[in-house]
Scaffold this motif. Structure first.
Motif, PDB file in Angstrom:
ATOM      1  N   GLN A   1      30.098  19.911  35.054  1.00  0.00           N
ATOM      2  CA  GLN A   1      29.461  19.932  36.360  1.00  0.00           C
ATOM      3  C   GLN A   1      30.271  19.085  37.340  1.00  0.00           C
ATOM      4  O   GLN A   1      30.770  18.026  36.999  1.00  0.00           O
ATOM      5  N   GLY A   2      30.410  19.568  38.533  1.00  0.00           N
ATOM      6  CA  GLY A   2      31.146  18.846  39.553  1.00  0.00           C
ATOM      7  C   GLY A   2      32.572  19.319  39.721  1.00  0.00           C
ATOM      8  O   GLY A   2      33.230  18.950  40.696  1.00  0.00           O
ATOM      9  N   LEU A   3      33.072  20.117  38.790  1.00  0.00           N
ATOM     10  CA  LEU A   3      34.428  20.648  38.904  1.00  0.00           C
ATOM     11  C   LEU A   3      34.396  21.959  39.673  1.00  0.00           C
ATOM     12  O   LEU A   3      33.798  22.934  39.212  1.00  0.00           O
ATOM     13  N   PRO A   4      35.022  22.039  40.842  1.00  0.00           N
ATOM     14  CA  PRO A   4      35.031  23.300  41.576  1.00  0.00           C
ATOM     15  C   PRO A   4      35.891  24.338  40.871  1.00  0.00           C
ATOM     16  O   PRO A   4      36.883  23.990  40.218  1.00  0.00           O
ATOM     17  N   VAL A   5      35.514  25.593  40.990  1.00  0.00           N
ATOM     18  CA  VAL A   5      36.280  26.669  40.370  1.00  0.00           C
ATOM     19  C   VAL A   5      37.529  26.970  41.196  1.00  0.00           C
ATOM     20  O   VAL A   5      38.623  27.135  40.663  1.00  0.00           O
ATOM     21  N   THR A   6      37.368  27.030  42.507  1.00  0.00           N
ATOM     22  CA  THR A   6      38.497  27.284  43.398  1.00  0.00           C
ATOM     23  C   THR A   6      38.473  26.272  44.530  1.00  0.00           C
ATOM     24  O   THR A   6      37.509  25.521  44.696  1.00  0.00           O
TER      25      THR A   6
ATOM     26  N   GLY B   1      43.124  45.572  25.777  1.00  0.00           N
ATOM     27  CA  GLY B   1      44.406  45.782  26.414  1.00  0.00           C
ATOM     28  C   GLY B   1      45.374  44.777  25.830  1.00  0.00           C
ATOM     29  O   GLY B   1      45.006  43.944  25.022  1.00  0.00           O
ATOM     30  N   PRO B   2      46.644  44.806  26.218  1.00  0.00           N
ATOM     31  CA  PRO B   2      47.625  43.895  25.655  1.00  0.00           C
ATOM     32  C   PRO B   2      47.414  42.473  26.133  1.00  0.00           C
ATOM     33  O   PRO B   2      47.068  42.229  27.277  1.00  0.00           O
ATOM     34  N   GLY B   3      47.614  41.519  25.221  1.00  0.00           N
ATOM     35  CA  GLY B   3      47.573  40.105  25.584  1.00  0.00           C
ATOM     36  C   GLY B   3      46.163  39.580  25.718  1.00  0.00           C
ATOM     37  O   GLY B   3      45.177  40.272  25.521  1.00  0.00           O
ATOM     38  N   VAL B   4      46.062  38.332  26.057  1.00  0.00           N
ATOM     39  CA  VAL B   4      44.779  37.679  26.273  1.00  0.00           C
ATOM     40  C   VAL B   4      44.737  37.254  27.732  1.00  0.00           C
ATOM     41  O   VAL B   4      45.488  36.413  28.157  1.00  0.00           O
ATOM     42  N   ARG B   5      43.817  37.859  28.516  1.00  0.00           N
ATOM     43  CA  ARG B   5      43.786  37.555  29.941  1.00  0.00           C
ATOM     44  C   ARG B   5      42.371  37.345  30.429  1.00  0.00           C
ATOM     45  O   ARG B   5      42.039  37.705  31.548  1.00  0.00           O
ATOM     46  N   ALA B   6      41.497  36.798  29.581  1.00  0.00           N
ATOM     47  CA  ALA B   6      40.132  36.587  30.049  1.00  0.00           C
ATOM     48  C   ALA B   6      39.636  35.224  29.619  1.00  0.00           C
ATOM     49  O   ALA B   6      39.844  34.828  28.494  1.00  0.00           O
ATOM     50  N   ALA B   7      39.021  34.514  30.507  1.00  0.00           N
ATOM     51  CA  ALA B   7      38.347  33.263  30.174  1.00  0.00           C
ATOM     52  C   ALA B   7      36.997  33.270  30.871  1.00  0.00           C
ATOM     53  O   ALA B   7      36.881  33.722  31.990  1.00  0.00           O
ATOM     54  N   LEU B   8      35.982  32.803  30.155  1.00  0.00           N
ATOM     55  CA  LEU B   8      34.649  32.753  30.736  1.00  0.00           C
ATOM     56  C   LEU B   8      34.275  31.304  30.941  1.00  0.00           C
ATOM     57  O   LEU B   8      34.198  30.547  29.988  1.00  0.00           O
ATOM     58  N   ALA B   9      34.066  30.911  32.193  1.00  0.00           N
ATOM     59  CA  ALA B   9      33.733  29.520  32.500  1.00  0.00           C
ATOM     60  C   ALA B   9      32.327  29.467  33.062  1.00  0.00           C
ATOM     61  O   ALA B   9      31.986  30.226  33.939  1.00  0.00           O
ATOM     62  N   ALA B  10      31.525  28.571  32.538  1.00  0.00           N
ATOM     63  CA  ALA B  10      30.175  28.409  33.064  1.00  0.00           C
ATOM     64  C   ALA B  10      29.692  27.009  32.751  1.00  0.00           C
ATOM     65  O   ALA B  10      30.262  26.320  31.933  1.00  0.00           O
ATOM     66  N   ALA B  11      28.631  26.626  33.398  1.00  0.00           N
ATOM     67  CA  ALA B  11      28.160  25.255  33.267  1.00  0.00           C
ATOM     68  C   ALA B  11      27.335  25.105  32.006  1.00  0.00           C
ATOM     69  O   ALA B  11      26.206  25.532  31.937  1.00  0.00           O
TER      70      ALA B  11
ATOM     71  N   THR C   1      41.271  22.014  40.746  1.00  0.00           N
ATOM     72  CA  THR C   1      40.176  22.933  40.444  1.00  0.00           C
ATOM     73  C   THR C   1      40.406  23.561  39.074  1.00  0.00           C
ATOM     74  O   THR C   1      41.477  23.413  38.472  1.00  0.00           O
ATOM     75  N   LEU C   2      39.390  24.275  38.591  1.00  0.00           N
ATOM     76  CA  LEU C   2      39.544  24.989  37.330  1.00  0.00           C
ATOM     77  C   LEU C   2      40.674  26.007  37.419  1.00  0.00           C
ATOM     78  O   LEU C   2      41.525  26.104  36.538  1.00  0.00           O
TER      79      LEU C   2
END
Length: 308
Positions: free
Chosen positions: A90-95, A17-27, A102-103
């Protein structure tokens, strides 16, 4: 790119789709398409803390907003087209609550730091492995439950609903489903492979509580599991307040922890792998792997659990 998560047994799909709108965050994970990339480290580390069970965990309260963006920028391990792979500390909350560091709260600044301009980053998550306090009654199976969010004593908590009516469904109750498989057992605990087939806040934590095997380090929902004469049972979710997880003395000895240290244990729920289909049907899929964080590995060793 419009991030489109399709939860399956071991993959997440996306469409262009148009633009960049995805990020994958994991430990702590890298990328694998025939090989695995090693995550980059960050030069910023929090200082030692007394009685801390897991040294090296990030303490967001010690960082400014700008410093956290620097940490996350240094933690990018792969950036291809619409996908940015970040080794979330590790230790950084997502929300969190409004105003918390937070992330999610620093994604706009991270986008600028990565040269994405005004293009929006979104988070994609899919936890895979968990260490549980207790061993499921069966080695594999599925967990089905209707769940809803309720505001109880100032907190938003997930509670099961049985059986849900049509009115419940219209009012936000969702039927959820997860598959599980016990990978290893030891010291009264289990290493469980989990695959959510639906998406709901805290779904996997609540599902394991319903199996009477709360995730180690679950200080939100584990209090719903009580024990009398060695037999576990569920307490009413609506009237059970969250509290720090209480572990028995034998388990504390295995983990080499004091009760106060056990109250600081991080949640032992870890994204293990995601398989993304290539841009074209015949392209080799891209596998994103998440090496276990040090505290998770230490717990496996203490409990004698060996991942297959």
């Amino acid at each position: 790119m419009v991030g489109c998560c399709i939860w399956g047994r071991s993959w997440v799909g996306w469409r262009r789709g148009p633009g960049v709108r995805a990020a994958l965050a994991a430990a702590g994970f890298g990328t694998k398409a025939g090989h695995q990339l090693q995550p980059q480290g960050s030069s910023k580390r929090s200082g030692p803390r007394r009685d801390q069970p897991c040294p090296g965990l990030l303490r967001p309260e010690d960082l400014s907003r700008e410093e956290l963006v620097d940490v996350l920028t240094a933690a990018v391990v792969d950036q291809k087209g619409p996908l940015v792979t970040v080794n979330k500390p590790q230790g950084l909350p997502v929300t969190g609550k409004p105003g918390d560091l937070t992330l999610l709260s620093v994604l706009p600044e991270l986008s600028q730091s990565l040269g994405l301009g005004e293009r929006e980053l979104q988070i994609v998550r899919a936890p895979g492995n968990a260490i549980t306090d207790g061993i499921p009654a069966t080695s594999e199976g599925k967990i089905q439950a209707a769940l809803k969010l309720e505001h109880i004593d100032g907190a938003n908590l997930v509670v099961p609903v049985k059986p849900p009516s049509r009115k419940d469904i219209l009012e936000g109750v969702k039927r959820t489903l997860s598959h599980f498989r016990v990978v290893a057992t030891g010291s009264g605990c289990a290493l469980v492979q989990l695959q959510p087939l639906t998406v709901f806040p805290s779904q996997l934590q609540v599902h394991m509580v319903l199996q009477l095997c709360p995730v180690l380090g679950d200080h939100m929902y584990s209090a719903r599991v009580s024990t009398v004469l060695g037999q576990r049972f569920l307490l009413p979710a609506e009237s059970t307040k969250p509290r720090k997880q209480v572990l028995d003395e034998a388990l504390l000895r295995c983990l080499r922890l004091t009760p106060s240290q056990a109250a600081q244990l991080p949640l032992h729920l870890h994204l293990h792998s995601l398989l993304l289909p290539g841009p074209r049907p015949r392209d080799t899929p891209i596998e994103l792997l998440a090496p276990l964080p040090p505290y998770f590995t230490k717990t496996l060793q203490c409990l004698g659990l060996r991942q297959q």
